[in-house]
Design an enzyme around this catalytic site. Structure first.
Site, PDB file in Angstrom:
ATOM      1  N   ILE A 186      -4.022  -4.695  -8.309  1.00 51.09           N
ATOM      2  CA  ILE A 186      -2.576  -4.422  -8.340  1.00 51.09           C
ATOM      3  C   ILE A 186      -2.114  -4.209  -9.789  1.00 51.09           C
ATOM      4  CG2 ILE A 186      -0.281  -5.394  -7.863  1.00 51.09           C
ATOM      5  CD1 ILE A 186      -1.498  -6.668  -5.337  1.00 51.09           C
TER       6      ILE A 186
ATOM      7  N   ARG B 258     -12.344  -7.851 -12.065  1.00 53.44           N
ATOM      8  CA  ARG B 258     -13.436  -8.782 -11.746  1.00 53.44           C
ATOM      9  C   ARG B 258     -13.919  -8.525 -10.318  1.00 53.44           C
ATOM     10  NH1 ARG B 258     -13.287 -14.306 -10.090  1.00 53.44           N
ATOM     11  NH2 ARG B 258     -11.030 -14.178 -10.032  1.00 53.44           N
TER      12      ARG B 258
ATOM     13  N   CYS C  19       0.797  -1.231   0.000  1.00 50.44           N
ATOM     14  CA  CYS C  19       0.000   0.000   0.000  1.00 50.44           C
ATOM     15  C   CYS C  19       0.832   1.285   0.000  1.00 50.44           C
ATOM     16  CB  CYS C  19      -0.918   0.066   1.216  1.00 50.44           C
ATOM     17  SG  CYS C  19      -1.345  -1.492   1.973  1.00 50.44           S
TER      18      CYS C  19
ATOM     19  N   HIS D  11     -21.043  22.838  -2.384  1.00 48.76           N
ATOM     20  CA  HIS D  11     -20.793  23.287  -3.744  1.00 48.76           C
ATOM     21  C   HIS D  11     -19.595  24.234  -3.800  1.00 48.76           C
ATOM     22  CE1 HIS D  11     -21.877  24.194  -7.855  1.00 48.76           C
ATOM     23  NE2 HIS D  11     -21.763  25.483  -7.598  1.00 48.76           N
TER      24      HIS D  11
ATOM     25  N   ALA E  90     -10.693   0.625  -2.363  1.00 44.60           N
ATOM     26  CA  ALA E  90     -10.303   1.538  -3.444  1.00 44.60           C
ATOM     27  C   ALA E  90      -9.425   0.814  -4.439  1.00 44.60           C
ATOM     28  CB  ALA E  90      -9.548   2.723  -2.870  1.00 44.60           C
TER      29      ALA E  90
ATOM     30  N   TYR F 125       7.037   0.391  13.447  1.00 42.22           N
ATOM     31  CA  TYR F 125       6.355  -0.890  13.658  1.00 42.22           C
ATOM     32  C   TYR F 125       7.058  -1.726  14.718  1.00 42.22           C
ATOM     33  CZ  TYR F 125       2.641  -0.664  10.236  1.00 42.22           C
ATOM     34  OH  TYR F 125       1.473  -0.354   9.586  1.00 42.22           O
TER      35      TYR F 125
END
Ligand SMILES: Cc1cc2nc3c(=O)[nH]c(=O)nc-3n(C[C@H](O)[C@H](O)[C@H](O)COP(=O)(O)OP(=O)(O)OC[C@H]3O[C@@H](n4cnc5c(N)ncnc54)[C@H](O)[C@@H]3O)c2cc1C
Length: 461
Positions: free
Chosen positions: A180, A206, A48, A437, A342, A99
């Site tokens: 990907i 798909r 990502c 708007h 997304a 991490y």
């Protein structure tokens, strides 16, 4: 004297493993974690995060062109791949440090080592050349790119290597048409590389709503990306430094680089699970119950290694739910309905809930609202790309059960729409929400006319 060296041993320092280890350690659970490559896992090191940085890099090319229509004088446009790689690597090293540091700060023990399971409570650590014991073992080893067994497969790269190419190719052939593949097609195209996407199915992406699939295909083709469907890779050949993808249909497609984005398989080979009797699916995925427990009671699994929905936020939620169920007596399986997703294609896709096709199977009657328009920004740039928005509504309850957007900032919109859909928003709620708007998202609350299929419309007239 405790019976085991640790209460919890986590194998894999990616999104799911690190979150589980950090939360466990913070609860006072004696926790250790092992990572064989780099802390951060796929998302941070070769998924990502670097992918999104590459998307930004490639979008600048278009933005520089667009700026001229807004009065900017732009000098010669040049791109330096090595600068991008170096800056990307620096940022990734920084995030990776967070991490491992986060687990240590919470009181956990970190190993930089490959780990394998020897028995239900024993783990071997290859770098340390030692074994440790734990009451529970959590497998969070993620997945790896899969390349079919075809001659010359060793000549191909995957997304792993795409992040470290020595130089940009002149032409890349990308095999596959999942998110990907489509994202890398946009990235390389934006960086000036000739791109050909080769896919054995009839249409890209798909599982996504058909309107978005058609519209994105048209835009990508108009941008100059070649999309060759119903074509399956048979072999890769090399001659004079160039590669040729030979297809089952007898075509020969040349390129400097051939990249396979043909799916990912769980990382379970060589982990010792088979000997232990851990039940796995056909592709090696670990089968778990609602508490993330495998068929061997002391062995658990979260994230991509369970191959359910392979996304970072799902792996993280799995980690949280694993801790809640097993250390806080609060079983609470992750709810994947109205999960926003997304595709960082160019333009991007943001989607939540049921596609039109799926909704037609699941609900008795559905209404469709859709709108296609040119984003205001492109009225000056002259880009022909159109925005597409679509709402799928359960006609019996008026609930919005699907929202699909193609265009700038679609992913950002999907995140917010997902909240409304989780709250059970009805189409009437969208209608009474006042538009903001001028934005693109305002169209989501101003679509009033139900969409009628052209054939049905003609019959009614
Ligand atoms: C190119 C690409 C783009 C992506 N883009 C997105 C995106 O935009 N949004 C999104 O939500 N998701 C995206 N994903 C998916 C996301 O990266 C994964 O769903 C997520 O990283 C899964 O987390 P995980 O903890 O299950 O596994 P991983 O993050 O894969 O972590 C597993 C870790 O285990 C380590 N490991 C494996 N075996 C062992 C062993 N025996 N001993 C020690 N360590 C071991 C691995 O080295 C790895 O670091 C993308 C993936 C790819 C490949």
């Amino acid at each position: 004297m405790p019976k085991f060296d640790f209460d919890l041993f986590v194998i894999g320092g990616g999104s799911g493993g690190v979150r589980s280890a950090r939360l466990a350690a913070a609860l006072g659970v004696r926790t250790a974690i092992a990572e064989e490559y780099r802390y951060g896992g796929t998302c941070v090191i070769r998924g990502c995060v670097p992918k999104k940085l590459f998307v930004y890099a490639s979008e600048f090319g278009h933005a520089i062109d667009d700026a001229r229509a807004y009065g900017w004088t732009v000098g010669e446009k040049r791109f330096d791949w090595k600068t991008l790689i170096a800056n990307k690597d620096k940022e990734i090293a920084r995030i990776s440090g967070f991490y491992s540091g986060g687990v240590e700060a919470a009181g956990g023990t970190i190993f930089h080592s490959r780990a394998e399971v020897l028995d239900p409570h024993t783990i071997s650590l290859s770098r340390e050349n030692s074994t440790v014991t734990a009451e529970r073992i959590l497998i969070a080893t993620g997945g790896h790119p899969f390349i079919p067994e075809i001659p010359g497969r060793e000549l191909a790269i995957t997304s792993n290597e795409a992040f470290h190419l020595d130089a940009l190719p002149q032409k890349i052939v990308i095999v596959g048409a999942g998110y990907i593949a489509v994202e890398f097609a946009g990235i390389f195209h934006g960086l000036g590389v000739e791109v050909e996407l080769v896919y054995r199915g009839g249409e890209i992406l798909r599982g996504f709503d058909h309107d978005l699939r058609h519209a994105l295909t048209d835009i990508m083709k108009a941008q100059g990306i070649t999309i060759t469907c119903n074509t399956e890779a048979a072999a890769i050949e090399k001659s004079s430094g160039r590669l040729t993808l030979v297809t089952m249909q007898g075509e020969r497609i040349d390129g400097d680089v051939v990249m396979f984005a043909t799916g990912r398989h769980p990382n379970t080979v060589g982990l010792g699970l088979q000997k232990l009797g851990v039940k796995c699916g056909w592709n090696g995925r670990i089968i778990v119950n609602d508490s993330y427990q495998s068929s061997v009671p002391s062995v658990y699994a979260v994230g991509d290694v369970t191959d359910r929905v392979n996304l970072t936020p799902v792996a993280i939620r799995d980690g949280i739910a694993f801790i809640e169920a097993n250390y806080k007596n609060n079983p609470n399986p992750v709810d994947l309905l109205y999960l926003p997703t997304a595709v960082f294609s160019q333009p991007e896709i943001g989607t939540v809930g049921y596609t039109e096709e799926h909704a037609r199977e699941m609900f008795r009657r559905i209404d469709i609202y859709k709108s296609s328009f040119r984003p205001l920004k492109h009225t000056l740039t002259g880009r022909p790309e159109r925005m597409l928005m679509k709402l799928v509504v359960d006609a019996e309850t008026d609930k919005v059960v699907g929202a699909h957007v193609l265009g700038p900032d679609a992913a950002e919109m999907a995140q917010i729409i997902a909240i409304t859909m989780k709250l059970g928003a009805r189409k009437a709620d969208f209608d009474t929400t006042i538009a903001l708007h001028p934005t693109l998202a305002e169209e989501l609350v101003t679509m009033r006319e139900k969409w009628v299929a052209p054939a049905a419309k003609a019959a009614a007239e």
